[in-house]
Structure formats: C-alpha cells, structure tokens
Design a protein around this motif. Structure first.
Motif, PDB file in Angstrom:
ATOM      1  N   ALA A 135       0.858  -1.187   0.000  1.00 30.71           N
ATOM      2  CA  ALA A 135       0.000   0.000   0.000  1.00 30.71           C
ATOM      3  C   ALA A 135       0.890   1.231   0.000  1.00 30.71           C
ATOM      4  CB  ALA A 135      -0.903  -0.008   1.216  1.00 30.71           C
ATOM      5  N   VAL A 151       1.021   5.763  -1.154  1.00 35.79           N
ATOM      6  CA  VAL A 151       0.369   7.007  -1.552  1.00 35.79           C
ATOM      7  C   VAL A 151       1.338   7.730  -2.473  1.00 35.79           C
ATOM      8  CG1 VAL A 151      -0.456   9.252  -0.763  1.00 35.79           C
ATOM      9  CG2 VAL A 151      -0.989   7.202   0.559  1.00 35.79           C
ATOM     10  N   ALA A 154      -4.163   6.709  -3.334  1.00 37.82           N
ATOM     11  CA  ALA A 154      -3.710   5.548  -2.567  1.00 37.82           C
ATOM     12  C   ALA A 154      -3.750   4.354  -3.501  1.00 37.82           C
ATOM     13  CB  ALA A 154      -4.624   5.311  -1.369  1.00 37.82           C
ATOM     14  N   THR A 155      -2.721   3.539  -3.403  1.00 36.81           N
ATOM     15  CA  THR A 155      -2.683   2.326  -4.208  1.00 36.81           C
ATOM     16  C   THR A 155      -2.502   1.126  -3.298  1.00 36.81           C
ATOM     17  OG1 THR A 155      -0.277   2.464  -4.537  1.00 36.81           O
ATOM     18  CG2 THR A 155      -1.678   3.523  -6.196  1.00 36.81           C
ATOM     19  N   GLU A 156      -3.029   0.011  -3.750  1.00 36.51           N
ATOM     20  CA  GLU A 156      -2.782  -1.272  -3.105  1.00 36.51           C
ATOM     21  C   GLU A 156      -2.406  -2.217  -4.234  1.00 36.51           C
ATOM     22  OE1 GLU A 156      -4.976  -4.623  -0.418  1.00 36.51           O
ATOM     23  OE2 GLU A 156      -5.345  -2.525   0.094  1.00 36.51           O
ATOM     24  N   VAL A 165     -12.227   6.651  -0.326  1.00 34.23           N
ATOM     25  CA  VAL A 165     -11.647   5.332  -0.575  1.00 34.23           C
ATOM     26  C   VAL A 165     -12.797   4.459  -1.053  1.00 34.23           C
ATOM     27  CG1 VAL A 165     -10.546   3.297   0.458  1.00 34.23           C
ATOM     28  CG2 VAL A 165      -9.843   5.611   1.162  1.00 34.23           C
ATOM     29  N   TRP A 180     -12.342  -1.319  -0.647  1.00 36.39           N
ATOM     30  CA  TRP A 180     -10.983  -1.216  -0.144  1.00 36.39           C
ATOM     31  C   TRP A 180     -10.940  -0.532   1.226  1.00 36.39           C
ATOM     32  CZ3 TRP A 180      -7.431  -3.879  -2.757  1.00 36.39           C
ATOM     33  CH2 TRP A 180      -7.658  -4.156  -4.092  1.00 36.39           C
ATOM     34  N   ARG A 215      -8.756  -0.459   5.565  1.00 40.61           N
ATOM     35  CA  ARG A 215      -7.414  -1.028   5.379  1.00 40.61           C
ATOM     36  C   ARG A 215      -6.330   0.021   5.587  1.00 40.61           C
ATOM     37  NH1 ARG A 215      -8.412  -5.930   1.681  1.00 40.61           N
ATOM     38  NH2 ARG A 215      -6.259  -5.749   1.007  1.00 40.61           N
ATOM     39  N   HIS A 266      -6.167   3.075   4.155  1.00 36.74           N
ATOM     40  CA  HIS A 266      -5.885   3.960   3.017  1.00 36.74           C
ATOM     41  C   HIS A 266      -6.262   5.412   3.303  1.00 36.74           C
ATOM     42  CE1 HIS A 266      -4.695   0.584   0.607  1.00 36.74           C
ATOM     43  NE2 HIS A 266      -5.882   0.002   0.748  1.00 36.74           N
ATOM     44  N   ARG A 276      -3.596   6.943   5.508  1.00 36.85           N
ATOM     45  CA  ARG A 276      -2.357   7.179   4.756  1.00 36.85           C
ATOM     46  C   ARG A 276      -2.503   8.386   3.833  1.00 36.85           C
ATOM     47  NH1 ARG A 276      -1.862   1.754   5.349  1.00 36.85           N
ATOM     48  NH2 ARG A 276      -3.204   1.188   3.615  1.00 36.85           N
TER      49      ARG A 276
END
Length: 185
Positions: free
Chosen positions: A4, A6, A64-66, A106, A110, A113, A115, A118
């Motif tokens: 995860a 940013v 935000a990425t996962e 978000v 998702w 978690r 996000h 963050r």
C-alpha cells in the motif's frame, strides 16, 4: 494486505479517480442523495473535471494504491476565504494557513485497510511543508463513517453548518476543523 502506497496523482489517473468518486457516492450516499442525482452522475464529465484539476490545480491530489490498484484519493489545497470564514462572515486570523480537504474517498471495497489515514497523513505532511497549520473539510452530517474518521485524527465540528440543495433534498454539512499534525486514534 498487498503493498500500500500514496503517490501524487497524474492526469492519467483521472479516469480511476472519477470511477472511485462515482462508485463511492453511489454506494455510500444512497441515503443522503436522491436516486436520480446518483444515477445522473456523468462519468465522462467527472473524468474531464479531474483531468483538468490534475493538470491546472490549484489543489494537490494524491492517490492511494494497493498493489497495482488505485483505491482512493485525497484532494486539498488553500482554503478559499468564504470556506474558512465563520457563519457571520468574519475571517479567522489564521485564514492564510488553512487548507480545504475537498475530497477524501476510498472505494468501499478497499475500506478499513488504512488507506484514508495514509492519504490524509501524506497530504497533511505536504501541506505543512508549505506553511499550512490547520485543515477544514465539509462532511454531510449523516455521513457517520467520514465523521468518525475525521474525529479519529483529531478534527471536530467547529460550529459552522451549511445546507446544500441535493437535487431538491436539503443536505446538511458540518465543517470539521483540526490541526495538520494528525493524531490517529
């Protein structure tokens, strides 16, 4: 959980940001907004607006990425005077140091978690580096998930309320305010 992160959004993220915005609103705001308003949201128009915002500013947009998925975003920038003013129109002494978090979403699948935390944490760090000391965000009063999230970082309603016309239905929003030195609980 997968990796995860940013990062700063780029114009090629506009389609994903628009998709997340519309998906989140259609999922989380079914009780707040009329069905015809939610159904009438135009994904192409939203994507174009985000592409222009990413290209021209003035807000900073982070995603935000996962793993390889973009899962959320945050947009914030200098708060316009009318957004930071008190209900009586008076402008606080720190107005030049206040930022407006205009979007923090978000995608629901998702959620829970980390996000959102963050995203807001990374945004707060960036904005503090520019001299900002306090943030504000307008949140629908009935959006308990967002209210709980912002309260968990030390932000609270500051007594200013506005009512928007949401397709013929009033939507009451509270202005939340808090330090950019976030205190996650």
């Amino acid at each position: 959980m997968a990796d995860a992160e940013v990062r700063e959004a780029v114009p090629s993220d506009a389609a994903e940001i628009a998709r997340i915005q519309l998906t989140t609103w259609r999922t989380a705001y079914t009780e707040l907004l009329p069905a015809d308003v939610l159904e009438g949201l135009d994904s192409a128009a939203a994507e174009q607006e985000w592409r222009e915002a990413l290209r021209d500013g003035p807000a900073t947009v982070l995603v935000a990425t996962e793993g390889s998925w973009v899962v959320g975003f945050c947009a914030a920038g200098p708060a316009p005077e009318q957004e930071v003013a008190a209900a009586n129109g008076s402008v606080p002494p720190d107005a030049a140091e206040v930022v407006l978090v205009s979007a923090l979403l978000v995608e629901p699948r998702w959620g829970r978690r980390g996000h959102g935390g963050r995203l807001l944490g990374a945004m707060a760090e960036r904005l503090t580096a520019t001299g900002a000391t306090r943030g504000i965000a307008w949140v629908p009063e009935a959006d308990t998930a967002s209210m709980t999230f912002f309260r968990s970082v030390g932000w609270a309603p500051d007594g200013t309320v506005r009512t928007l016309d949401a397709g013929g239905r009033p939507l009451r929003e509270l202005r939340l305010s808090g330090p950019l030195e976030l205190q996650f609980t």
